[in-house]
Structures are given as structure tokens and as C-alpha cells.
Design a protein around this motif. Structure first.
Motif, PDB file in Angstrom:
ATOM      1  N   VAL A 159      10.799  10.594  10.008  1.00 10.97           N
ATOM      2  CA  VAL A 159      10.895   9.158  10.338  1.00 10.97           C
ATOM      3  C   VAL A 159      10.296   8.277   9.237  1.00 10.97           C
ATOM      4  CG1 VAL A 159      11.119   9.349  12.844  1.00 10.97           C
ATOM      5  CG2 VAL A 159       8.847   9.402  11.833  1.00 10.97           C
ATOM      6  N   GLY A 160      10.195   8.838   8.041  1.00 10.56           N
ATOM      7  CA  GLY A 160       9.832   8.015   6.889  1.00 10.56           C
ATOM      8  C   GLY A 160       8.348   7.750   6.705  1.00 10.56           C
ATOM      9  N   TYR A 161       7.489   8.540   7.386  1.00  7.46           N
ATOM     10  CA  TYR A 161       6.045   8.407   7.149  1.00  7.46           C
ATOM     11  C   TYR A 161       5.602   9.376   6.061  1.00  7.46           C
ATOM     12  CZ  TYR A 161       5.087   5.139  10.866  1.00  7.46           C
ATOM     13  OH  TYR A 161       5.058   3.996  11.619  1.00  7.46           O
ATOM     14  N   ILE A 162       4.612   8.929   5.280  1.00  4.99           N
ATOM     15  CA  ILE A 162       4.068   9.774   4.224  1.00  4.99           C
ATOM     16  C   ILE A 162       3.129  10.806   4.854  1.00  4.99           C
ATOM     17  CG2 ILE A 162       2.644   9.799   2.143  1.00  4.99           C
ATOM     18  CD1 ILE A 162       3.626   6.947   1.545  1.00  4.99           C
ATOM     19  N   VAL A 163       3.285  12.079   4.436  1.00  4.07           N
ATOM     20  CA  VAL A 163       2.471  13.188   4.959  1.00  4.07           C
ATOM     21  C   VAL A 163       1.704  13.825   3.796  1.00  4.07           C
ATOM     22  CG1 VAL A 163       2.542  15.405   6.171  1.00  4.07           C
ATOM     23  CG2 VAL A 163       4.239  13.631   6.733  1.00  4.07           C
ATOM     24  N   PRO A 165       0.792  -1.241   0.000  1.00  4.49           N
ATOM     25  CA  PRO A 165       0.000   0.000   0.000  1.00  4.49           C
ATOM     26  C   PRO A 165       0.824   1.291   0.000  1.00  4.49           C
ATOM     27  CG  PRO A 165      -0.806  -1.502   1.698  1.00  4.49           C
ATOM     28  CD  PRO A 165       0.436  -2.123   1.122  1.00  4.49           C
ATOM     29  N   MET A 166       1.964   1.328   0.732  1.00  2.67           N
ATOM     30  CA  MET A 166       2.649   2.598   0.926  1.00  2.67           C
ATOM     31  C   MET A 166       4.021   2.591   0.247  1.00  2.67           C
ATOM     32  SD  MET A 166       0.285   3.881   2.752  1.00  2.67           S
ATOM     33  CE  MET A 166       0.676   5.267   3.787  1.00  2.67           C
ATOM     34  N   LEU A 167       4.204   3.465  -0.754  1.00  4.00           N
ATOM     35  CA  LEU A 167       5.528   3.646  -1.373  1.00  4.00           C
ATOM     36  C   LEU A 167       6.154   4.866  -0.695  1.00  4.00           C
ATOM     37  CD1 LEU A 167       7.708   3.018  -3.446  1.00  4.00           C
ATOM     38  CD2 LEU A 167       6.371   4.254  -5.155  1.00  4.00           C
ATOM     39  N   ALA A 168       6.948   4.603   0.352  1.00  4.69           N
ATOM     40  CA  ALA A 168       7.464   5.697   1.193  1.00  4.69           C
ATOM     41  C   ALA A 168       8.902   6.045   0.763  1.00  4.69           C
ATOM     42  CB  ALA A 168       7.358   5.299   2.656  1.00  4.69           C
ATOM     43  N   THR A 169       9.921   5.445   1.388  1.00  6.60           N
ATOM     44  CA  THR A 169      11.305   5.719   0.938  1.00  6.60           C
ATOM     45  C   THR A 169      11.599   5.019  -0.377  1.00  6.60           C
ATOM     46  OG1 THR A 169      12.171   3.776   2.081  1.00  6.60           O
ATOM     47  CG2 THR A 169      12.142   5.851   3.323  1.00  6.60           C
ATOM     48  N   LEU A 185      -1.739   8.296   5.843  1.00  8.79           N
ATOM     49  CA  LEU A 185      -2.819   7.646   6.600  1.00  8.79           C
ATOM     50  C   LEU A 185      -2.264   6.900   7.799  1.00  8.79           C
ATOM     51  CD1 LEU A 185      -2.349   4.551   5.546  1.00  8.79           C
ATOM     52  CD2 LEU A 185      -3.798   5.273   3.649  1.00  8.79           C
ATOM     53  N   GLY A 186      -1.003   7.139   8.131  1.00 10.55           N
ATOM     54  CA  GLY A 186      -0.376   6.440   9.259  1.00 10.55           C
ATOM     55  C   GLY A 186       0.281   5.154   8.797  1.00 10.55           C
ATOM     56  N   ASP A 187       0.446   4.227   9.735  1.00 10.36           N
ATOM     57  CA  ASP A 187       1.069   2.936   9.410  1.00 10.36           C
ATOM     58  C   ASP A 187       0.009   2.010   8.829  1.00 10.36           C
ATOM     59  OD1 ASP A 187       1.867   0.109   9.819  1.00 10.36           O
ATOM     60  OD2 ASP A 187       3.685   1.036  10.608  1.00 10.36           O
ATOM     61  N   ALA A 188       0.138   1.711   7.551  1.00 12.77           N
ATOM     62  CA  ALA A 188      -0.909   0.937   6.872  1.00 12.77           C
ATOM     63  C   ALA A 188      -1.077  -0.442   7.514  1.00 12.77           C
ATOM     64  CB  ALA A 188      -0.584   0.802   5.389  1.00 12.77           C
ATOM     65  N   GLY A 189       0.035  -1.109   7.830  1.00 14.14           N
ATOM     66  CA  GLY A 189      -0.048  -2.446   8.445  1.00 14.14           C
ATOM     67  C   GLY A 189      -0.795  -2.389   9.762  1.00 14.14           C
ATOM     68  N   ASP A 190      -0.462  -1.423  10.599  1.00 15.37           N
ATOM     69  CA  ASP A 190      -1.141  -1.293  11.893  1.00 15.37           C
ATOM     70  C   ASP A 190      -2.630  -1.019  11.710  1.00 15.37           C
ATOM     71  OD1 ASP A 190       1.088  -1.772  13.396  1.00 15.37           O
ATOM     72  OD2 ASP A 190       1.540   0.328  13.808  1.00 15.37           O
TER      73      ASP A 190
HETATM   74  N1  URA Z   1       4.612   2.788   5.734  1.00  9.19           N
HETATM   75  C1  URA Z   1       3.388   3.085   6.233  1.00  9.19           C
HETATM   76  O1  URA Z   1       2.639   2.187   6.594  1.00  9.19           O
HETATM   77  N2  URA Z   1       3.021   4.378   6.318  1.00  9.19           N
HETATM   78  C2  URA Z   1       3.809   5.384   5.920  1.00  9.19           C
HETATM   79  O2  URA Z   1       3.395   6.540   5.997  1.00  9.19           O
HETATM   80  C3  URA Z   1       5.084   5.048   5.405  1.00  9.19           C
HETATM   81  C4  URA Z   1       5.463   3.755   5.334  1.00  9.19           C
END
Ligand code: URA
Length: 207
Positions: free
Chosen positions: A189-193, A130-134, A196-201
């Protein structure tokens, strides 16, 4: 250069907004992710090759189009499995691979802890997360997928950061990306702004 497809559809935009809301509970988040991945799968498979086959309808014989082959889907654990559910509703007989990666705290490199693929040789492979972050784990997963000599590889995510898109375009210029949106930036800290937060959580209720 990697082609970037931002899926522009009112239902995708609406569902993504509901997923972004901090108050959206896990059950609804999961349901929305499944719904949105049906729509994204429609786009990522838009140009799959067709062949003509001869069939018999209740009325007559006829030549009709059928997929030459179904793509193989590779899920990057664990959040990739949230996208996978919807993808498999649209392509139920697709074969599925899984890859698990974690980030080494000292080297910051992606380290593989699990990998099980069906044959990828010559196949169209859709890698989902779901999340393409770094872009680090995406690039590492694509490195591993390419070892098995696939035909073409596509990358499907829900949300991307510009930094992740640039990293993937640089590491894998042959892999086209599909996403529902490209957000503003990554935070420190590598979160997308805004993200939606941590997708896995959020998918698995582990917050
Ligand atoms: N992985 C996530 O689940 N969320 C982010 O914002 C970045 C990486």
C-alpha cells in the motif's frame, strides 16, 4: 543521473531511530524532525555559492564571504511543513512556496489542489517532503516547480524507498536528492518499510 546523498552522521542516525519507534509521541516526533532537518539542511546547502563582501568589524575593514542568494524552499503539503520548520531555523530569511497534491483514486495520478510560490526564476530551490515513497507526488511537485524556470532544484527528504529514488531519478535526472536513509522497500500500500509510518499523521497527531 540524479545524485543521491545519504547523510551519514551519528546524530542523524540516532534521531531517525527514535522517530521510527512506534511509541514515540507526536510532540517528540516533531521535535526530532526539527532537529534532524537542521542537520540535513547543513548538508543540502553545503555547496551554495558565496561572494566576497567588504565589511567593518569592531577592529578593521575586511573582505568576508556571504551567500550570493538564499535558496527558496518549497514544501509539499502537509508533511513537508514538518521539515520546513528546521530548514527555516537555519535559513530564516528564505522565501517559501507550498504545493498540495492528492492522489486521484481512479487514475492514481497526483492532482494539484494548492500552489503558491514566490518567484522561482533562476533561483536555487529546495523541495522538501519527509517521505520519498513511490516518488509520484515528488515528481509531480518537481514538474510544477520547473514550470517557473528555477536555476537548480534539490530534493530533501528524511527517508526514501529505493523505488521512490529510482522513480525520481528517471523523471528528474537533474535533481539531486538528500536523505537521512534509504530503507528496504515499499509495501503493497505504498508505505516505506521498515519506515516510520505516516509522517503527516505522526507530525500532526492525526492517527
Ligand atoms: N508517506 C508516509 O508518510 N509514510 C510512508 O511510509 C510512505 C509515504
Amino acid at each position: 543521473m540524479t545524485k543521491l546523498h545519504v547523510v551519514d552522521h551519528p546524530l542523524v542516525a540516532h534521531k531517525l531511530t527514535q522517530m521510527r519507534r512506534v511509541e514515540t509521541p507526536s510532540a517528540q516526533f516533531r521535535q526530532l524532525l526539527t532537529e534532524i532537518s537542521l542537520l540535513l539542511t547543513y548538508e543540502v546547502t553545503r555547496d551554495l555559492a558565496l561572494k566576497k563582501v567588504r565589511i567593518t568589524t569592531p577592529l578593521t575593514e575586511s573582505e568576508q564571504p556571504e551567500l550570493v542568494e538564499e535558496p527558496v524552499v518549497v514544501s509539499i503539503l502537509r508533511a513537508g511543513n514538518g521539515l520546513l520548520d528546521g530548514v527555516l531555523q537555519v535559513i530564516p530569511s528564505a522565501r517559501v512556496g507550498h504545493i498540495g497534491l492528492y492522489r486521484d483514486h481512479d487514475t492514481l495520478e497526483a492532482v494539484e489542489y494548492y500552489c503558491k510560490f514566490p518567484s522561482l526564476n533562476g533561483q536555487t530551490v529546495i523541495v522538501v517532503d519527509p517521505m520519498l515513497a513511490t516518488g509520484n507526488s515528488a515528481a509531480a511537485a518537481l514538474d510544477r516547480v520547473k514550470v517557473d524556470r528555477p536555476g537548480t532544484v534539490r530534493y530533501l527528504c528524511l527517508l526514501a524507498a529505493p523505488e521512490g529514488v529510482a522513480a525520481l531519478q528517471s523523471a528528474h535526472p537533474d535533481v539531486a536528492i538528500w536523505t537521512a536513509a534509504v530503507d528496504e522497500r515499499l509495501n503493497e500500500v505504498g508505505y516505506i518499510v521498515p519506515g516510520l509510518g505516516d509522517a503527516g499523521d505522526r507530525i500532526f497527531g492525526t492517527t
